[in-house]
Enzyme design. Structure first.
Site, PDB file in Angstrom:
ATOM      1  N   ASN A  43       3.478  40.732  -9.803  1.00 36.76           N
ATOM      2  CA  ASN A  43       2.062  40.663 -10.019  1.00 36.76           C
ATOM      3  C   ASN A  43       1.237  41.666 -10.923  1.00 36.76           C
ATOM      4  O   ASN A  43       0.282  41.191 -11.462  1.00 36.76           O
ATOM      5  CB  ASN A  43       1.331  40.752  -8.351  1.00 36.76           C
ATOM      6  CG  ASN A  43      -0.091  40.625  -8.555  1.00 36.76           C
ATOM      7  OD1 ASN A  43      -0.503  39.765  -8.560  1.00 36.76           O
ATOM      8  ND2 ASN A  43      -0.461  41.916  -8.226  1.00 36.76           N
ATOM      9  N   ALA A  44       1.718  42.589 -11.311  1.00 37.79           N
ATOM     10  CA  ALA A  44       1.297  43.869 -12.200  1.00 37.79           C
ATOM     11  C   ALA A  44       1.064  43.014 -13.440  1.00 37.79           C
ATOM     12  O   ALA A  44       1.930  42.485 -13.951  1.00 37.79           O
ATOM     13  CB  ALA A  44       2.180  44.622 -12.283  1.00 37.79           C
ATOM     14  N   LYS A  90       2.136  35.154 -20.629  1.00 42.26           N
ATOM     15  CA  LYS A  90       2.246  34.431 -19.314  1.00 42.26           C
ATOM     16  C   LYS A  90       3.110  33.185 -19.500  1.00 42.26           C
ATOM     17  O   LYS A  90       3.862  32.674 -18.776  1.00 42.26           O
ATOM     18  CB  LYS A  90       0.806  33.973 -18.912  1.00 42.26           C
ATOM     19  CG  LYS A  90      -0.059  35.102 -18.491  1.00 42.26           C
ATOM     20  CD  LYS A  90       0.757  35.730 -17.210  1.00 42.26           C
ATOM     21  CE  LYS A  90       0.158  36.965 -16.719  1.00 42.26           C
ATOM     22  NZ  LYS A  90       0.789  37.646 -15.394  1.00 42.26           N
ATOM     23  N   TYR A 104      -2.182  37.581 -24.111  1.00 38.60           N
ATOM     24  CA  TYR A 104      -2.219  37.374 -22.636  1.00 38.60           C
ATOM     25  C   TYR A 104      -1.448  35.939 -22.218  1.00 38.60           C
ATOM     26  O   TYR A 104      -0.514  35.925 -21.656  1.00 38.60           O
ATOM     27  CB  TYR A 104      -3.657  37.318 -22.123  1.00 38.60           C
ATOM     28  CG  TYR A 104      -3.444  37.218 -20.446  1.00 38.60           C
ATOM     29  CD1 TYR A 104      -2.969  37.930 -19.605  1.00 38.60           C
ATOM     30  CD2 TYR A 104      -4.024  35.819 -20.064  1.00 38.60           C
ATOM     31  CE1 TYR A 104      -3.078  37.919 -18.237  1.00 38.60           C
ATOM     32  CE2 TYR A 104      -4.049  35.867 -18.602  1.00 38.60           C
ATOM     33  CZ  TYR A 104      -3.526  36.644 -17.760  1.00 38.60           C
ATOM     34  OH  TYR A 104      -3.752  36.481 -16.425  1.00 38.60           O
ATOM     35  N   ILE A 151      -1.852  42.946 -16.894  1.00 41.07           N
ATOM     36  CA  ILE A 151      -3.204  43.126 -17.712  1.00 41.07           C
ATOM     37  C   ILE A 151      -3.454  42.016 -18.662  1.00 41.07           C
ATOM     38  O   ILE A 151      -2.763  41.275 -19.285  1.00 41.07           O
ATOM     39  CB  ILE A 151      -3.413  44.468 -18.422  1.00 41.07           C
ATOM     40  CG1 ILE A 151      -2.312  44.697 -19.626  1.00 41.07           C
ATOM     41  CG2 ILE A 151      -3.358  45.599 -17.422  1.00 41.07           C
ATOM     42  CD1 ILE A 151      -2.619  45.701 -20.343  1.00 41.07           C
ATOM     43  N   SER A 190       0.167  32.176 -15.377  1.00 39.92           N
ATOM     44  CA  SER A 190      -1.171  31.521 -15.388  1.00 39.92           C
ATOM     45  C   SER A 190      -1.010  30.244 -15.833  1.00 39.92           C
ATOM     46  O   SER A 190       0.055  29.996 -16.479  1.00 39.92           O
ATOM     47  CB  SER A 190      -2.187  32.451 -16.194  1.00 39.92           C
ATOM     48  OG  SER A 190      -2.126  31.823 -17.543  1.00 39.92           O
ATOM     49  N   ALA A 226       0.422  34.225 -24.316  1.00 33.45           N
ATOM     50  CA  ALA A 226       1.514  34.222 -24.733  1.00 33.45           C
ATOM     51  C   ALA A 226       2.521  34.749 -23.569  1.00 33.45           C
ATOM     52  O   ALA A 226       3.753  34.470 -23.304  1.00 33.45           O
ATOM     53  CB  ALA A 226       1.889  34.825 -26.099  1.00 33.45           C
TER      54      ALA A 226
HETATM   55  N1  LIG Z   1      -7.528  37.017 -11.675  1.00 32.88           N
HETATM   56  C1  LIG Z   1      -7.201  35.895 -12.283  1.00 32.88           C
HETATM   57  O1  LIG Z   1      -7.775  34.997 -12.387  1.00 32.88           O
HETATM   58  C2  LIG Z   1      -5.776  35.714 -12.542  1.00 32.88           C
HETATM   59  C3  LIG Z   1      -5.516  34.250 -13.229  1.00 32.88           C
HETATM   60  C4  LIG Z   1      -4.100  34.036 -13.643  1.00 32.88           C
HETATM   61  C5  LIG Z   1      -3.225  34.983 -13.589  1.00 32.88           C
HETATM   62  N2  LIG Z   1      -3.411  36.200 -13.060  1.00 32.88           N
HETATM   63  C6  LIG Z   1      -2.448  37.061 -12.744  1.00 32.88           C
HETATM   64  O2  LIG Z   1      -2.451  37.699 -11.462  1.00 32.88           O
HETATM   65  C7  LIG Z   1      -1.822  38.915 -11.615  1.00 32.88           C
HETATM   66  C8  LIG Z   1      -2.765  39.881 -10.795  1.00 32.88           C
HETATM   67  O3  LIG Z   1      -3.898  40.214 -11.477  1.00 32.88           O
HETATM   68  P1  LIG Z   1      -5.494  40.589 -10.739  1.00 32.88           P
HETATM   69  O4  LIG Z   1      -6.274  39.374 -10.913  1.00 32.88           O
HETATM   70  O5  LIG Z   1      -5.061  40.827  -9.240  1.00 32.88           O
HETATM   71  O6  LIG Z   1      -5.777  41.553 -11.772  1.00 32.88           O
HETATM   72  P2  LIG Z   1      -6.069  43.306 -11.324  1.00 32.88           P
HETATM   73  O7  LIG Z   1      -7.076  43.252 -10.356  1.00 32.88           O
HETATM   74  O8  LIG Z   1      -6.380  43.911 -12.755  1.00 32.88           O
HETATM   75  O9  LIG Z   1      -4.659  43.846 -10.789  1.00 32.88           O
HETATM   76  C9  LIG Z   1      -3.471  43.955 -11.832  1.00 32.88           C
HETATM   77  C10 LIG Z   1      -2.862  44.827 -11.105  1.00 32.88           C
HETATM   78  O10 LIG Z   1      -1.583  45.327 -12.036  1.00 32.88           O
HETATM   79  C11 LIG Z   1      -1.491  46.531 -11.950  1.00 32.88           C
HETATM   80  N3  LIG Z   1      -0.921  47.115 -13.036  1.00 32.88           N
HETATM   81  C12 LIG Z   1      -1.394  47.060 -14.323  1.00 32.88           C
HETATM   82  N4  LIG Z   1      -0.358  47.665 -15.185  1.00 32.88           N
HETATM   83  C13 LIG Z   1       0.543  48.172 -14.719  1.00 32.88           C
HETATM   84  C14 LIG Z   1       1.695  48.915 -14.885  1.00 32.88           C
HETATM   85  N5  LIG Z   1       1.809  49.061 -16.324  1.00 32.88           N
HETATM   86  N6  LIG Z   1       2.403  49.233 -13.934  1.00 32.88           N
HETATM   87  C15 LIG Z   1       2.281  48.654 -12.680  1.00 32.88           C
HETATM   88  N7  LIG Z   1       1.221  48.269 -12.254  1.00 32.88           N
HETATM   89  C16 LIG Z   1       0.275  48.029 -13.192  1.00 32.88           C
HETATM   90  C17 LIG Z   1      -2.890  47.224 -11.524  1.00 32.88           C
HETATM   91  O11 LIG Z   1      -2.784  48.674 -10.987  1.00 32.88           O
HETATM   92  P3  LIG Z   1      -2.755  49.863 -11.733  1.00 32.88           P
HETATM   93  O12 LIG Z   1      -3.752  49.882 -12.906  1.00 32.88           O
HETATM   94  O13 LIG Z   1      -3.100  51.042 -10.499  1.00 32.88           O
HETATM   95  O14 LIG Z   1      -1.686  50.197 -12.190  1.00 32.88           O
HETATM   96  C18 LIG Z   1      -3.318  46.357 -10.632  1.00 32.88           C
HETATM   97  O15 LIG Z   1      -2.972  46.557  -9.332  1.00 32.88           O
HETATM   98  C19 LIG Z   1      -1.637  39.324 -12.944  1.00 32.88           C
HETATM   99  O16 LIG Z   1      -0.353  39.101 -13.244  1.00 32.88           O
HETATM  100  C20 LIG Z   1      -2.594  38.294 -13.538  1.00 32.88           C
HETATM  101  O17 LIG Z   1      -2.116  38.082 -14.907  1.00 32.88           O
HETATM  102  C21 LIG Z   1      -4.658  36.558 -12.644  1.00 32.88           C
HETATM  103  C1  LIG Z   2      -4.736  31.996 -20.750  1.00 34.65           C
HETATM  104  O1  LIG Z   2      -5.499  32.303 -19.958  1.00 34.65           O
HETATM  105  C2  LIG Z   2      -6.523  31.913 -19.303  1.00 34.65           C
HETATM  106  C3  LIG Z   2      -7.149  32.779 -18.295  1.00 34.65           C
HETATM  107  O2  LIG Z   2      -6.387  33.314 -17.502  1.00 34.65           O
HETATM  108  C4  LIG Z   2      -6.025  30.527 -18.464  1.00 34.65           C
HETATM  109  O3  LIG Z   2      -7.138  29.974 -17.811  1.00 34.65           O
HETATM  110  C5  LIG Z   2      -5.172  29.730 -19.242  1.00 34.65           C
HETATM  111  O4  LIG Z   2      -4.682  28.885 -18.402  1.00 34.65           O
HETATM  112  C6  LIG Z   2      -4.068  30.783 -19.910  1.00 34.65           C
HETATM  113  N1  LIG Z   2      -3.203  29.897 -20.776  1.00 34.65           N
HETATM  114  C7  LIG Z   2      -1.697  30.063 -20.587  1.00 34.65           C
HETATM  115  C8  LIG Z   2      -1.102  29.414 -21.680  1.00 34.65           C
HETATM  116  O5  LIG Z   2      -1.146  31.008 -20.078  1.00 34.65           O
END
Ligand SMILES: NC(=O)c1ccc[n+]([C@@H]2O[C@H](COP(=O)([O-])OP(=O)(O)OC[C@H]3O[C@@H](n4cnc5c(N)ncnc54)[C@H](OP(=O)(O)O)[C@@H]3O)[C@@H](O)[C@H]2O)c1
Ligand SMILES: *[C@@H]1O[C@H](CO)[C@@H](O)[C@H](O)[C@H]1NC(C)=O
Length: 342
Positions: A128-129, A196, A192, A131, A180, A194
């Site tokens: 899940n980690a 994902k 980002y 950025i 994502s 790319a």
């Molecule tokens: N929120 C959305 O709308 C959304 C949409 C699509 C996908 N996602 C995906 O869902 C996942 C969770 O994101 P979130 O939305 O919950 O965001 P978030 O609140 O920013 O959480 C990200 C987590 O990743 C950790 N992290 C970042 N860099 C790290 C590293 N180098 N090593 C270990 N941990 C690390 C952060 O903790 P630390 O900073 O303490 O390390 C934090 O706990 C991500 O992969 C994100 O891409 C989110």
């Molecule tokens: C790119 O990121 C945005 C925002 O999270 C998301 O809505 C979109 O689906 C993502 N596209 C790809 C190719 O991952």
């Protein structure tokens, strides 16, 4: 020889499309029916998580915060500790906290090792980690600074998965990857997106390689309440400075955010059923059809709404400001000051 090869391709060009079309007509109904039956079966015999061990990376904020018997990894120790306390309050019998950086391969090995030393087994690995970065490709002042997106999102997942696989095989466990929706070419999110898209195809390939014993669930969320959707992302200098909510408004526009709790609950249920994919919220799936049937329309909308030399003037943000919809669409408990950046 060349002539013969050319001929073979010409023959295939003619024969492949009608063959596929007729196969679709005949195979789609029985295929869909058996899938429906199977999903019903998986729903009835959904896995019980009691006594199971779940390792979650990136657990210090956002989607990663809620779950079962847990091993939680992230970099910020203080934030992680708060999540551990909350998980114990929710009734998790044992929670292990492992500070670590997933872009570092030694840390990934240690995260898995400490989990095994403590619990003696591993049933679910949740990568899940991650950025985000928000910056036009041409605005990036130091392009190498964005390698960290791939290091954390893609390599962080690949490393931990590599170390965890033997244990997941032993427990016939599950692999959950946070990607994502890989359908949207969102401007300012090229790096980002790319990373994902790489995650999606990586785990799809792994699904073939590791076989049906380890189920792989690829999660493609829409917009979920988290630090990321509060505006924490790398900006054009490649640095995570302060939280930029204006830029967040441009990128998210009037798309409603789902609560982290609802998303986490959906992920747990989906993993227990052994789903191949989960899109959460479910309505986000319709975008896939827009992408397949009207890809130019999506590009055109993005250009019209998001592209503006001054992001503050972008129509995507104006919609939000003018309608005052922001408070309803981001029902967040987070405050900018509470988000610790690095
Ligand atoms: N929120 C959305 O709308 C959304 C949409 C699509 C996908 N996602 C995906 O869902 C996942 C969770 O994101 P979130 O939305 O919950 O965001 P978030 O609140 O920013 O959480 C990200 C987590 O990743 C950790 N992290 C970042 N860099 C790290 C590293 N180098 N090593 C270990 N941990 C690390 C952060 O903790 P630390 O900073 O303490 O390390 C934090 O706990 C991500 O992969 C994100 O891409 C989110
Ligand atoms: C790119 O990121 C945005 C925002 O999270 C998301 O809505 C979109 O689906 C993502 N596209 C790809 C190719 O991952």
């Amino acid at each position: 020889m060349m002539a013969l090869l050319d001929l073979i391709h010409k023959f295939l060009n003619v024969i492949a499309p009608p063959f596929t079309f007729f196969s679709l007509c005949f195979l789609l109904p029985p295929y869909s029916f058996s899938k429906l039956f199977l999903s019903f079966f998986n729903f009835i015999f959904s896995e019980d998580l009691a006594g199971k061990v779940v390792l979650i990376t990136g657990a210090s904020s956002g989607i990663g915060e809620r779950g079962a018997r847990l091993s939680l990894a992230a970099r910020r120790e203080s934030s992680l500790r708060e999540v551990v306390d909350r998980a114990l309050d929710y009734g998790s019998p044992d929670v292990l906290m492992i500070p670590g950086d997933v872009s570092n391969v030694e840390d990934c090995a240690r995260i898995v090792e400490e989990t095994i030393n403590h619990f003696g087994r591993l049933d679910h690995l949740v990568n899940n980690a991650g950025i985000n970065s928000v910056c036009m490709f041409e605005e990036a002042t130091d392009i190498t600074a964005f390698r960290t997106i791939m290091d954390r999102n893609f390599w962080g997942s690949a490393y931990t998965t590599r170390f965890a696989l033997p244990y997941l095989r032993e427990s016939r466990g599950k692999k959950i990857a946070l990607a994502s929706a890989p359908w949207l070419p969102t401007p300012r999110m090229s790096f980002y997106n790319a990373s994902k898209a790489a995650i999606v195809i990586f785990y799809e390939t792994l699904r073939v390689e590791i076989g049906p014993e380890i189920r792989v669930t690829i999660v493609t969320p829409g917009f979920i309440e988290s630090e990321m959707t509060q505006g924490k992302f790398l900006l054009k200098e490649g640095k995570m400075r302060e939280v930029d909510q204006d830029l967040r408004d441009v990128q998210l526009s009037a798309i409603p955010v789902e609560t982290a709790g609802a998303c986490a609950a959906a992920i747990v249920k989906s993993a227990c059923r052994g789903d191949r994919y989960l899109t959460e919220p479910a309505w986000f799936k319709v975008i896939y059809f827009w992408k397949v049937f009207f890809p130019e329309v999506i590009e055109w909308c993005y250009r019209l709404m998001y592209m503006n030399s001054s992001p503050q003037e972008a129509p995507s943000k104006k919609i939000l400001d003018l309608t005052g919809a922001k408070n309803i669409l981001y029902p967040s408990t987070l405050h900018t000051s509470e988000i610790k950046t690095d």
